[in-house]
Design an enzyme around this catalytic site. Structure first.
Site, PDB file in Angstrom:
ATOM      1  N   ARG A  43       0.835  -1.215   0.000  1.00 43.08           N
ATOM      2  CA  ARG A  43       0.000   0.000   0.000  1.00 43.08           C
ATOM      3  C   ARG A  43       0.870   1.266   0.000  1.00 43.08           C
ATOM      4  O   ARG A  43       1.038   1.904  -1.024  1.00 43.08           O
ATOM      5  CB  ARG A  43      -0.954  -0.035   1.214  1.00 43.08           C
ATOM      6  CG  ARG A  43      -2.082   0.974   1.143  1.00 43.08           C
ATOM      7  CD  ARG A  43      -1.702   2.378   1.561  1.00 43.08           C
ATOM      8  NE  ARG A  43      -1.185   2.472   2.925  1.00 43.08           N
ATOM      9  CZ  ARG A  43      -0.669   3.602   3.423  1.00 43.08           C
ATOM     10  NH1 ARG A  43      -0.619   4.702   2.699  1.00 43.08           N
ATOM     11  NH2 ARG A  43      -0.179   3.634   4.648  1.00 43.08           N
ATOM     12  N   ASP A  44       1.465   1.593   1.117  1.00 44.06           N
ATOM     13  CA  ASP A  44       2.252   2.832   1.206  1.00 44.06           C
ATOM     14  C   ASP A  44       3.441   2.755   0.243  1.00 44.06           C
ATOM     15  O   ASP A  44       3.817   3.751  -0.382  1.00 44.06           O
ATOM     16  CB  ASP A  44       2.747   3.009   2.654  1.00 44.06           C
ATOM     17  CG  ASP A  44       3.138   4.433   2.972  1.00 44.06           C
ATOM     18  OD1 ASP A  44       3.359   5.212   2.036  1.00 44.06           O
ATOM     19  OD2 ASP A  44       3.230   4.774   4.169  1.00 44.06           O
ATOM     20  N   HIS A  78       5.019   4.785  12.608  1.00 40.83           N
ATOM     21  CA  HIS A  78       5.095   4.640  11.156  1.00 40.83           C
ATOM     22  C   HIS A  78       6.123   5.668  10.670  1.00 40.83           C
ATOM     23  O   HIS A  78       5.782   6.806  10.385  1.00 40.83           O
ATOM     24  CB  HIS A  78       3.692   4.911  10.590  1.00 40.83           C
ATOM     25  CG  HIS A  78       3.560   4.851   9.110  1.00 40.83           C
ATOM     26  ND1 HIS A  78       2.872   3.849   8.454  1.00 40.83           N
ATOM     27  CD2 HIS A  78       3.982   5.688   8.144  1.00 40.83           C
ATOM     28  CE1 HIS A  78       2.882   4.079   7.155  1.00 40.83           C
ATOM     29  NE2 HIS A  78       3.544   5.196   6.929  1.00 40.83           N
ATOM     30  N   HIS A 120       9.102   7.281   8.320  1.00 41.12           N
ATOM     31  CA  HIS A 120       9.686   7.347   6.975  1.00 41.12           C
ATOM     32  C   HIS A 120      11.155   7.726   7.164  1.00 41.12           C
ATOM     33  O   HIS A 120      11.495   8.506   8.056  1.00 41.12           O
ATOM     34  CB  HIS A 120       8.937   8.378   6.119  1.00 41.12           C
ATOM     35  CG  HIS A 120       7.613   7.858   5.619  1.00 41.12           C
ATOM     36  ND1 HIS A 120       7.381   7.583   4.289  1.00 41.12           N
ATOM     37  CD2 HIS A 120       6.476   7.547   6.268  1.00 41.12           C
ATOM     38  CE1 HIS A 120       6.138   7.126   4.147  1.00 41.12           C
ATOM     39  NE2 HIS A 120       5.564   7.095   5.339  1.00 41.12           N
ATOM     40  N   CYS A 145       3.853   9.404   0.629  1.00 46.89           N
ATOM     41  CA  CYS A 145       2.501   9.907   0.405  1.00 46.89           C
ATOM     42  C   CYS A 145       2.567  10.905  -0.750  1.00 46.89           C
ATOM     43  O   CYS A 145       3.283  11.900  -0.671  1.00 46.89           O
ATOM     44  CB  CYS A 145       1.979  10.586   1.673  1.00 46.89           C
ATOM     45  SG  CYS A 145       0.404  11.410   1.412  1.00 46.89           S
ATOM     46  N   ASN A 180       9.555   4.702   3.308  1.00 46.36           N
ATOM     47  CA  ASN A 180       9.230   4.239   4.656  1.00 46.36           C
ATOM     48  C   ASN A 180      10.501   3.660   5.255  1.00 46.36           C
ATOM     49  O   ASN A 180      11.461   3.338   4.552  1.00 46.36           O
ATOM     50  CB  ASN A 180       8.196   3.101   4.576  1.00 46.36           C
ATOM     51  CG  ASN A 180       6.796   3.603   4.345  1.00 46.36           C
ATOM     52  OD1 ASN A 180       6.091   3.918   5.286  1.00 46.36           O
ATOM     53  ND2 ASN A 180       6.389   3.700   3.098  1.00 46.36           N
TER      54      ASN A 180
HETATM   55  P1  HMG Z   1     -13.445  13.388  -2.838  1.00 47.92           P
HETATM   56  O1  HMG Z   1     -13.224  13.620  -4.290  1.00 47.92           O
HETATM   57  O2  HMG Z   1     -13.305  14.536  -1.902  1.00 47.92           O
HETATM   58  O3  HMG Z   1     -14.833  12.659  -2.568  1.00 47.92           O
HETATM   59  O4  HMG Z   1     -12.480  12.227  -2.377  1.00 47.92           O
HETATM   60  P2  HMG Z   1     -16.312  13.083  -2.726  1.00 47.92           P
HETATM   61  O5  HMG Z   1     -16.977  12.531  -1.533  1.00 47.92           O
HETATM   62  O6  HMG Z   1     -16.439  14.553  -3.046  1.00 47.92           O
HETATM   63  O7  HMG Z   1     -16.777  12.257  -4.027  1.00 47.92           O
HETATM   64  C1  HMG Z   1     -16.343  12.592  -5.354  1.00 47.92           C
HETATM   65  C2  HMG Z   1     -16.465  11.347  -6.231  1.00 47.92           C
HETATM   66  O8  HMG Z   1     -15.525  10.385  -5.778  1.00 47.92           O
HETATM   67  C3  HMG Z   1     -17.838  10.662  -6.177  1.00 47.92           C
HETATM   68  O9  HMG Z   1     -18.072  10.071  -7.451  1.00 47.92           O
HETATM   69  C4  HMG Z   1     -17.625   9.548  -5.183  1.00 47.92           C
HETATM   70  O10 HMG Z   1     -18.483   8.446  -5.372  1.00 47.92           O
HETATM   71  C5  HMG Z   1     -16.196   9.156  -5.493  1.00 47.92           C
HETATM   72  P3  HMG Z   1     -19.078  10.734  -8.514  1.00 47.92           P
HETATM   73  O11 HMG Z   1     -20.401  10.811  -7.786  1.00 47.92           O
HETATM   74  O12 HMG Z   1     -18.506  12.099  -8.802  1.00 47.92           O
HETATM   75  O13 HMG Z   1     -19.019   9.798  -9.664  1.00 47.92           O
HETATM   76  N1  HMG Z   1     -15.539   8.551  -4.317  1.00 47.92           N
HETATM   77  C6  HMG Z   1     -14.903   7.383  -4.330  1.00 47.92           C
HETATM   78  N2  HMG Z   1     -14.654   6.485  -5.308  1.00 47.92           N
HETATM   79  C7  HMG Z   1     -13.983   5.372  -4.952  1.00 47.92           C
HETATM   80  N3  HMG Z   1     -13.554   5.116  -3.702  1.00 47.92           N
HETATM   81  C8  HMG Z   1     -13.761   5.998  -2.708  1.00 47.92           C
HETATM   82  C9  HMG Z   1     -14.459   7.182  -3.019  1.00 47.92           C
HETATM   83  N4  HMG Z   1     -14.854   8.238  -2.259  1.00 47.92           N
HETATM   84  C10 HMG Z   1     -15.503   9.078  -3.065  1.00 47.92           C
HETATM   85  N5  HMG Z   1     -13.333   5.728  -1.483  1.00 47.92           N
HETATM   86  C11 HMG Z   1     -11.184  10.792  -1.019  1.00 47.92           C
HETATM   87  C12 HMG Z   1     -12.251  11.882  -1.043  1.00 47.92           C
HETATM   88  C13 HMG Z   1     -10.699  10.593   0.397  1.00 47.92           C
HETATM   89  C14 HMG Z   1     -11.774   9.507  -1.537  1.00 47.92           C
HETATM   90  C15 HMG Z   1     -10.032  11.248  -1.958  1.00 47.92           C
HETATM   91  O14 HMG Z   1      -9.567  12.499  -1.538  1.00 47.92           O
HETATM   92  C16 HMG Z   1      -8.880  10.287  -2.011  1.00 47.92           C
HETATM   93  O15 HMG Z   1      -9.005   9.183  -2.497  1.00 47.92           O
HETATM   94  N6  HMG Z   1      -7.694  10.731  -1.551  1.00 47.92           N
HETATM   95  C17 HMG Z   1      -6.491   9.910  -1.581  1.00 47.92           C
HETATM   96  C18 HMG Z   1      -5.797  10.040  -0.289  1.00 47.92           C
HETATM   97  C19 HMG Z   1      -4.693   9.023  -0.159  1.00 47.92           C
HETATM   98  O16 HMG Z   1      -4.846   7.862  -0.492  1.00 47.92           O
HETATM   99  N7  HMG Z   1      -3.529   9.467   0.363  1.00 47.92           N
HETATM  100  C20 HMG Z   1      -2.440   8.587   0.653  1.00 47.92           C
HETATM  101  C21 HMG Z   1      -2.752   7.706   1.840  1.00 47.92           C
HETATM  102  S1  HMG Z   1      -2.467   8.496   3.406  1.00 47.92           S
HETATM  103  C22 HMG Z   1      -0.787   8.208   3.666  1.00 47.92           C
HETATM  104  O17 HMG Z   1      -0.091   7.709   2.837  1.00 47.92           O
HETATM  105  C23 HMG Z   1      -0.203   8.506   5.020  1.00 47.92           C
HETATM  106  C24 HMG Z   1      -0.021   7.258   5.858  1.00 47.92           C
HETATM  107  O18 HMG Z   1       0.810   6.316   5.213  1.00 47.92           O
HETATM  108  C25 HMG Z   1       0.588   7.636   7.214  1.00 47.92           C
HETATM  109  C26 HMG Z   1       1.914   8.352   7.089  1.00 47.92           C
HETATM  110  O19 HMG Z   1       2.734   8.028   6.236  1.00 47.92           O
HETATM  111  O20 HMG Z   1       2.132   9.220   7.936  1.00 47.92           O
HETATM  112  C27 HMG Z   1      -1.371   6.583   6.146  1.00 47.92           C
HETATM  113 MG    MG Z   2       3.210   6.400   5.129  1.00 44.27          MG
END
Ligand code: HMG
Ligand code: MG
Length: 298
Positions: A10-11, A202, A204, A235, A244
């Site tokens: 994933r990450d 977690h 990096h 990210c 990481n």
């Molecule tokens: P959004 O665009 O704000 O969502 O996304 P919305 O609620 O406004 O919906 C817009 C459209 O997206 C709609 O479709 C929804 O159905 C669809 P439409 O009606 O226009 O056809 N939608 C989705 N489709 C599939 N799966 C979903 C989903 N949700 C809404 N889950 C959202 C909000 C959070 C989904 C978006 O901003 C997103 O996917 N962001 C990605 C964030 C991400 O993955 N970041 C990396 C992970 S975090 C990280 O890495 C840090 C961590 O490792 C810790 C660390 O390292 O410190 C965890």
């Molecule tokens: Mg991370």
């Protein structure tokens, strides 16, 4: 026994230019299982437009091999995400939120306050299906947009997350800026509020402090560590958030200290070598760099 949560699928892969096809991800998963990894973050049910590398989440998560005692995990950001996750045999979900307002907005397009009701929906729905939910707090030790994050802000976000019903919180140094003294300061503060068994770290390794930070966390009583094969990862919504903490480097330190993880370090290094060929790049793990090209096992 130390719990290592392997997040390379994933990450690790979410920040890679080259998108690994689903069958190669399955091969990677099999290799992790063969190495004895029990806690595997498989994918993320986020929007495929934002994280195209994990657009095959539904397909991959529907094809997980049965493995006794293995806990398959996935990130679930919202209601749509849990609807998708519930169609798959993933055992455990993780919700995520940032300790800084700006990173939260960049990452999930919402302020911190408006994110909690969205996460609440996920935790409640998951509970109805008997699924555990972990909470991630990102940018705990520094934010790419706001700089230093006040530890009191981290405590407040953690408090609200625990109130929602997450069983554990993983503290993310998303951009790899933490230093040992800062880790000690934040963990000491958090330990006044929450038991260490409910916290994970977690790190990096962007600036080379991942392992020393893990050591400090260990001294503070933390027993759950996230890491990624070869030091992959980052990210996409945190500029410079490369790498990481490498699982190999973490294991080398833990095993050398006489701590058990249940994971075979040689088998992991062989897997990283395979992954380097698949991704056509060198992985940054220090232990991997010193691992013989052809290891002759006795
Ligand atoms: P959004 O665009 O704000 O969502 O996304 P919305 O609620 O406004 O919906 C817009 C459209 O997206 C709609 O479709 C929804 O159905 C669809 P439409 O009606 O226009 O056809 N939608 C989705 N489709 C599939 N799966 C979903 C989903 N949700 C809404 N889950 C959202 C909000 C959070 C989904 C978006 O901003 C997103 O996917 N962001 C990605 C964030 C991400 O993955 N970041 C990396 C992970 S975090 C990280 O890495 C840090 C961590 O490792 C810790 C660390 O390292 O410190 C965890
Ligand atoms: Mg991370």
């Amino acid at each position: 026994m130390i719990k290592v949560v392997e997040v390379s699928l994933r990450d690790g892969l979410q920040n890679e230019k080259l998108i690994l096809p689903t069958h190669k991800k399955k091969a990677l998963l099999q290799k992790l299982l063969a190495a004895g990894v029990k806690e595997i973050e498989v994918t993320s049910f986020v929007h495929p437009t934002w994280i195209p590398q994990l657009a095959d989440a539904d397909q991959l998560a529907s094809q997980l091999p049965f493995a006794a005692d293995v806990n398959y995990r996935a990130l679930v950001p919202n209601k749509k995400g849990i609807e998708r996750a519930l169609q798959t045999p993933i055992h455990e979900y993780a919700v995520f939120i940032s300790a800084s307002e700006s990173h939260n907005r960049k990452n999930i397009h919402k302020g911190i306050r408006e994110t909690f009701p969205v996460l609440k929906e996920v935790v409640e729905e998951a509970a109805g299906y008997g699924k555990k939910v972990r909470g991630y707090v990102s940018v705990v030790f520094g934010c790419p947009y706001e700089g230093k994050v006040p530890p009191s802000q981290v405590v407040s976000v953690c408090e609200q997350l625990f109130k929602l019903g997450v069983y554990e919180i993983s503290l993310g140094d998303t951009i790899g800026v933490a230093t040992p003294t800062q880790v000690k300061e934040v963990l000491t503060l958090l330990a006044k509020e929450f038991p260490a068994e409910k916290l994970a770290v977690h790190f990096h390794d962007t600036r080379g402090t991942g392992l020393v930070n893990a050591y400090v966390a260990l001294e503070c009583g933390i027993t759950t560590f996230d890491s990624a094969l070869g030091g992959l990862g980052g990210c996409p919504y945190a500029l410079g958030a490369s790498g990481n903490l490498a699982t190999e480097d973490l294991l080398y330190m833990l095993h050398g200290m006489g701590l058990n993880t249940g994971i075979d370090l040689d088998a992991l290094c062989e897997t990283s070598r395979w992954l380097e060929r698949e991704l056509r790049k060198k992985l940054p793990s220090k232990v991997l760099q010193s691992y013989p090209k052809k290891k002759h096992r006795s």
